[in-house]
Design an enzyme around this catalytic site. Structure first.
Site, PDB file in Angstrom:
ATOM      1  N   HIS A 258       0.867  -1.190   0.000  1.00 17.33           N
ATOM      2  CA  HIS A 258       0.000   0.000   0.000  1.00 17.33           C
ATOM      3  C   HIS A 258       0.901   1.236   0.000  1.00 17.33           C
ATOM      4  O   HIS A 258       1.545   1.532   1.000  1.00 17.33           O
ATOM      5  CB  HIS A 258      -0.914  -0.004   1.219  1.00 17.33           C
ATOM      6  CG  HIS A 258      -1.817   1.187   1.248  1.00 17.33           C
ATOM      7  ND1 HIS A 258      -2.931   1.269   0.447  1.00 17.33           N
ATOM      8  CD2 HIS A 258      -1.753   2.351   1.936  1.00 17.33           C
ATOM      9  CE1 HIS A 258      -3.518   2.440   0.650  1.00 17.33           C
ATOM     10  NE2 HIS A 258      -2.829   3.117   1.558  1.00 17.33           N
ATOM     11  N   ASP A 260       0.944   5.158  -0.429  1.00 17.85           N
ATOM     12  CA  ASP A 260       0.160   6.384  -0.515  1.00 17.85           C
ATOM     13  C   ASP A 260       0.799   7.315  -1.542  1.00 17.85           C
ATOM     14  O   ASP A 260       2.002   7.591  -1.475  1.00 17.85           O
ATOM     15  CB  ASP A 260       0.064   7.028   0.862  1.00 17.85           C
ATOM     16  CG  ASP A 260      -0.772   6.160   1.800  1.00 17.85           C
ATOM     17  OD1 ASP A 260      -1.978   6.076   1.587  1.00 17.85           O
ATOM     18  OD2 ASP A 260      -0.197   5.529   2.715  1.00 17.85           O
ATOM     19  N   ASP A 370      -7.866   1.575   1.923  1.00 20.90           N
ATOM     20  CA  ASP A 370      -7.538   2.613   2.915  1.00 20.90           C
ATOM     21  C   ASP A 370      -8.188   3.960   2.707  1.00 20.90           C
ATOM     22  O   ASP A 370      -7.676   4.937   3.220  1.00 20.90           O
ATOM     23  CB  ASP A 370      -6.002   2.770   2.975  1.00 20.90           C
ATOM     24  CG  ASP A 370      -5.558   3.752   4.051  1.00 20.90           C
ATOM     25  OD1 ASP A 370      -6.172   3.761   5.115  1.00 20.90           O
ATOM     26  OD2 ASP A 370      -4.604   4.519   3.810  1.00 20.90           O
ATOM     27  N   HIS A 574      -6.290   9.605  -1.441  1.00 15.33           N
ATOM     28  CA  HIS A 574      -6.973   9.607  -0.140  1.00 15.33           C
ATOM     29  C   HIS A 574      -6.189  10.218   1.024  1.00 15.33           C
ATOM     30  O   HIS A 574      -6.661  10.130   2.167  1.00 15.33           O
ATOM     31  CB  HIS A 574      -7.478   8.203   0.210  1.00 15.33           C
ATOM     32  CG  HIS A 574      -6.403   7.175   0.434  1.00 15.33           C
ATOM     33  ND1 HIS A 574      -6.100   6.198  -0.481  1.00 15.33           N
ATOM     34  CD2 HIS A 574      -5.578   6.953   1.473  1.00 15.33           C
ATOM     35  CE1 HIS A 574      -5.139   5.439  -0.020  1.00 15.33           C
ATOM     36  NE2 HIS A 574      -4.795   5.867   1.172  1.00 15.33           N
TER      37      HIS A 574
HETATM   38 ZN   LIG Z   1      -3.364   4.998   2.433  1.00 12.65          ZN
END
Ligand SMILES: [Zn+2]
Length: 997
Positions: A258, A260, A370, A574
């Site tokens: 994951h 970001d 997420d 996000h």
């Molecule tokens: Zn995230």
């Protein structure tokens, strides 16, 4: 038998920590180290390789915050290591307690080929040099500061404030023999140890493992771990070979990282993070044939393609082999609360198109582990994008209520259902430890009806993704007594198996509201305004460019719109749109939005001038989907001077605005003390209440400052009722000026002629910390629910707090409007840039219950950006009395799409028109395939049935219903081009492709 369990477990823990793990690299020689500290932003390999490198050594400091240091590591593999596996071990100064979020490196061969990333728990490099041969590698090391996301005020989130002191020390740079048998022993012991500790003390299996581990320790010579590891492993073979229970939970382990797209680092660092991780996982694939890796976010692959072509070649090779799996189908893993309908659709359009064009792969799952709550519009959007499955796990973070399902059908506002899975492991960064596997099994809510769940494994955010240690754990838990059965799967393999496993899953209807992170609807107001503004400018640009192109007046700027859309989509990531990134990210986002707006204004202006033609008149364009002031929807008219509003009347310090539809009374405090709806003949405010009331609350949540608002914020409130100035401000307008704390606010209340709407423009010079500013409108309606605009429709939420689920929704997200009402009368509050709202009920003087709607204008959290939202802001919002839902929809568009007047000589008939106001045109554009076809996207906006006729200003030879990617739907509508009639079900989205004759 005496119970010595604790003694043996402690012995095992020490041996593993102090003897077995260190013995993996028992033999090593130091590498010679030289360094070049790059003076500013990162540079390409070729530029770095040609620099002067100065001698340095392990133990030396490097890396001011956000700096880059290139290390040149050289050495010779000792001749006596013939026949051994040799690796380089490079510890940049890692904090092994944190798998990512800190310094990282990418290693290159001397000729610039990427080798592998270096991460806190993945600090080795393969060495191809044979004994006696020289070895050389260059490492691009990034001094990313470890910004503790548990929340404290730090200057590290912006290079302008982060300082220049080195943050890291090179801890180790060695050539070493990789003792494979010791490494395997460490994995055996870890897996058995974790499994044992999760088994009950009533279970014989626990003690069988304990005794086997004890015998293995007895067999191990702690002075010669490499020489005795094989003997110790023999003692464990029996317990490792014992097969899983027939009813063991089945886990699909999906390799993932994951990452970001920006958060506690800027986007330029994500460009490097994804390259390091992709280099790692493609290297891991070479050694582990069964390993597959799922990577979401097309933007991240586009970054690798642009900036790291060597890594991208490896990615493409493994995609072709089905091992590197493009997942999720979105441009980025966006927020889903705030993006508008068209932007939410384009996340899938651009994401999927990239995967299809680059790799020939179309993901069928949506991968959003997420983001902070999931809009009830998504099931239909996902389905119309051609996807079938949805994955998240964030709802496990709920503060109050436990979500009842892990696998279910998620039903959206239009009734579309999508097969959805929440991994019960409750993490998207699993390391496949026995503890996590057992939690997934214990936690799985569908036990007895379904048998399998998904575990995403791999260190994210600069941790480098899955490791060989994780694969070793997966291999040992494939069929192991007491453990869930672990198989390595792709997302698709999981979903196919899970659907077959669970033919009749339960249904969850409506939004997946996250009972946490409610401040993300408000934090970083300028970022949110930039998003809202960009979405509407893109609508205008597409509409007017398509109209001009269809009339042969101008070309259609396909490439520019494609690029601008992708930039807007990226900023919906996000942690960007939600306002939860460091200062650097938001500073850059504001600049990006300014550039986007400037370019779109230029594109729009060019199209409008082409359409308006020559002439000395004024042509007014209306990009909204409903007519306005005599200008048709999606068209333009020659217009004259608008009639002036009557001035405010003053009586004893109180001002009255009256346009014949509304009569607004503003008192000396600058508060609206009466709002008479002259059409309906009723007062809009409850007895004794005042509207346009600004309120301040303290706002320091327990955790996650930029993310969270905790419910206790309401316990304390300050009403801003002292005005420095209340005065007329031109025709139909009153100005109110206030000062409070270190801040000030300047408002203009305006009643336009013919408008059943009170417009309020608010400018705030905001210098508070840890406070929230709300604008309150008490309303004399008895509402038990509110309606909030979401993508292509709206959701109802209870206004009361009967259940814990209702009470937890004390802060809610709405797009352009929120509405409350009772039978026969409603009121809408519309806005041009605000997302956070709350709706509460109060006892009404004289009986009954009144309803208060508040907009959340500003917050001032100090983590991760200590200066969040400081400075000047402007907000537009309006109160619309007597509004039904359809009026709210119309006024919401109007508030965000002001008319544009340009000089010219001709009216512009709408390219397309729809005869039912319930059916809203959301997009008019030319088809992305550049065929010249016109694409029209519309939806039913009221939640009912609609029958509409669509007319196109140009002759049309064919009409075909399409999916969001503009591909014909197999069972899609094909209306008669001469008479395009449509029957729509509640909230249905329809995309039509019109082929000009
Ligand atoms: Zn995230």
């Amino acid at each position: 038998m005496h119970d010595d369990r604790a003694l043996v477990e402690a012995r095992l823990a020490r041996a593993l920590r102090e003897r077995i793990r260190p013995a993996v690299y028992a033999r090593s020689v130091p590498l010679t180290v030289a360094a070049w500290h790059a003076p500013g932003e990162p540079v390409p390999f070729a530029e770095a390789a040609g620099q002067e490198y100065a001698p340095t050594a392990a133990g030396e400091p490097w890396g001011p915050p956000w700096g880059t240091t290139w290390f040149r590591l050289t050495g010779t593999v000792p001749a006596e290591w013939a026949g051994e596996t040799v690796e380089a071990v490079v510890d940049l100064g890692f904090d092994a307690d944190r798998p990512g979020f800190q310094c990282e490196g990418l290693a290159y061969t001397p000729d610039g080929a990427p080798v592998k990333g270096l991460n806190p728990r993945n600090a080795w490099l393969p060495v191809a040099a044979r004994p006696g041969e020289p070895y050389e590698v260059l490492v691009e090391a990034a001094a990313n500061p470890l910004i503790d996301y548990r929340g404290y005020v730090t200057p590290l989130g912006d290079p302008r404030t982060a300082g220049t002191a080195p943050m890291y020390r090179l801890a180790r740079a060695d050539l070493a023999v990789f003792e494979r048998e010791v490494w395997e022993l460490a994995r055996d012991v870890e897996v058995l140890d974790h499994l044992m500790r999760r088994l009950g003390t009533h279970e014989p299996r626990r003690f069988e493992i304990l005794r086997a581990l004890e015998r293995a320790l007895d067999a191990l010579d702690l002075q010669d771990v490499p020489g005795t590891a094989a003997r110790a492993r023999e003692r464990l073979a029996g317990v490792l070979a014992s097969p899983a229970h027939a009813s063991a939970h089945r886990i699909s382990a999906v390799g993932h990282a994951h990452i970001d797209s920006a958060w506690l680092w800027p986007m330029r660092e994500t460009v490097r993070k994804v390259a390091r991780t992709a280099a790692n996982v493609t290297a891991l694939m070479e050694d582990h044939p069964g390993f597959r890796f799922a990577m979401s976010q097309a933007q991240q692959l586009a970054w690798i393609k642009e900036h790291h072509p060597g890594v991208y070649e490896r990615v493409k090779k493994h995609v072709a082999a089905g091992r590197f799996v493009p997942a999720g189908g979105m441009w980025v893993e966006s927020d889903t609360n705030m993006p508008g309908g068209e932007a939410m659709a384009r996340q899938f359009v651009h994401g999927k198109r990239f995967f299809i064009e680059e790799f020939g792969v179309e993901p069928a799952e949506v991968w959003l582990p997420d983001s902070f709550g999931y809009s009830a519009a998504l099931p239909q959007i996902v389905t119309l994008a051609g996807s079938r499955w949805f994955l998240t796990q964030k709802i496990s973070w709920n503060q109050v209520n436990r979500f009842p399902h892990h696998t279910f059908l998620w039903e959206g506002i239009d009734g579309t259902r999508v097969f959805t899975h929440f991994p019960p492991v409750d993490t998207y960064n699993s390391d496949l430890s026995g503890t996590e596997l057992a939690h997934a099994s214990d936690n799985f809510a569908e036990k007895g009806r379904a048998t399998r769940s998904l575990v995403p494994f791999g260190y994210g955010d600069g941790g480098g993704g899955p490791t060989r240690e994780m694969l070793a754990r997966a291999a040992r838990t494939a069929d192991l007594e007491g453990s869930p059965r672990v198989e390595l799967h792709t997302p698709e393999e999981f979903f196919r198996a899970a659907e077959a496993d669970y033919p009749d899953p339960p249904v969850w209807s409506g939004e997946l509201y996250l009972e946490l992170h409610r401040g993300t609807y408000t934090s970083q107001a300028r970022t949110k305004q930039g998003n809202r503004r960009s979405e509407h400018l893109l609508r205008e640009a597409e509409l007017w460019c398509a109209t001009a192109a269809a009339h042969g007046l101008a070309g259609y700027p396909y490439d520019r719109l494609d690029r601008l859309w992708k930039r807007v989509l990226l900023h919906q990531f996000h942690d960007v749109l939600p306002g939860s990134s460091i200062a650097w990210v938001h500073r850059e986002a504001e600049r990006a939005y300014a550039e986007i707006a400037a370019e779109l204004e230029e594109i729009i202006d060019g199209a409008l001038r082409a359409l308006a033609g020559e002439g000395g008149g004024t042509v007014t364009f209306n990009a909204a989907p409903h007519p306005r002031d005599g200008v048709p929807a999606l068209g333009a008219a020659l217009t004259g001077e608008a009639p002036p509003s009557p001035p405010a009347a003053e009586h004893d310090g109180t001002y009255v605005l009256d346009n014949g539809l509304l009569r607004v009374t503003v008192d000396r405090r600058g508060l609206v003390v009466s709002l008479l709806d002259l059409v309906a003949g009723r007062e809009v405010l409850p007895p004794g209440a005042a509207g346009n009331l600004l309120q301040i609350h303290p706002d320091l949540p327990n955790h996650w400052d930029a993310w969270d608002i905790d419910p206790f914020y309401r316990n304390t409130v300050t009403d801003l009722v002292d005005a420095e100035e209340v005065a007329p401000a031109g025709p139909g307008a009153i100005r109110v000026v206030r000062a409070f704390g270190s801040s000030s606010v300047r408002q203009t209340l305006r009643l336009r002629p013919g408008a059943r709407r009170l417009d309020i423009e608010t400018q705030v010079d905001w210098h508070e910390t840890e406070k929230i500013l709300k604008a309150a409108f008490p309303l004399d309606v008895q509402a038990d629910r509110s309606s909030s605009e979401i993508q292509y429709g709206h959701v109802h939420r209870p206004a009361h707090t009967n259940t814990s689920w209702d009470a937890a929704r004390f802060e809610i997200c709405a797009h352009r409007w929120i509405h409350v009402g009772e039978p026969g009368y409603g009121v809408a509050v519309v806005n041009d840039s605000t997302y956070g709202h709350d709706v509460t009920r109060q006892p009404r003087t004289g009986g009954g219950t009144a309803t208060t709607v508040r907009l959340s204008l500003l917050r001032a959290p100090r983590f991760p950006d200590p200066e969040t939202d400081q400075g000047l802001h402007r907000f537009g919002y309006a109160l619309v009395p007597g509004a039904a839902i359809g009026d709210a929809v119309r006024e919401g568009y109007h508030a965000n799409l002001p008319p544009r007047a340009v000089p010219g000589g001709r009216a512009v008939p709408p390219l397309v028109a729809v005869d039912d106001p319930a059916v809203v045109v959301e997009a008019v554009k030319l088809a992305d395939d550049r065929s010249g076809d016109i694409v029209v996207r519309l939806y039913e906006s009221l939640g009912g049935r609609a029958a509409a006729r669509l007319t196109c200003h140009l002759p049309v030879s064919g009409v075909q219903e399409c999916d969001l990617l503009e591909r014909p739907l197999p069972a899609g509508r094909t209306p008669d081009p001469g008479e395009i009639t449509l029957a729509l079900r509640p909230f249905e989205i329809v995309t039509l492709r019109l082929t000009p004759a």
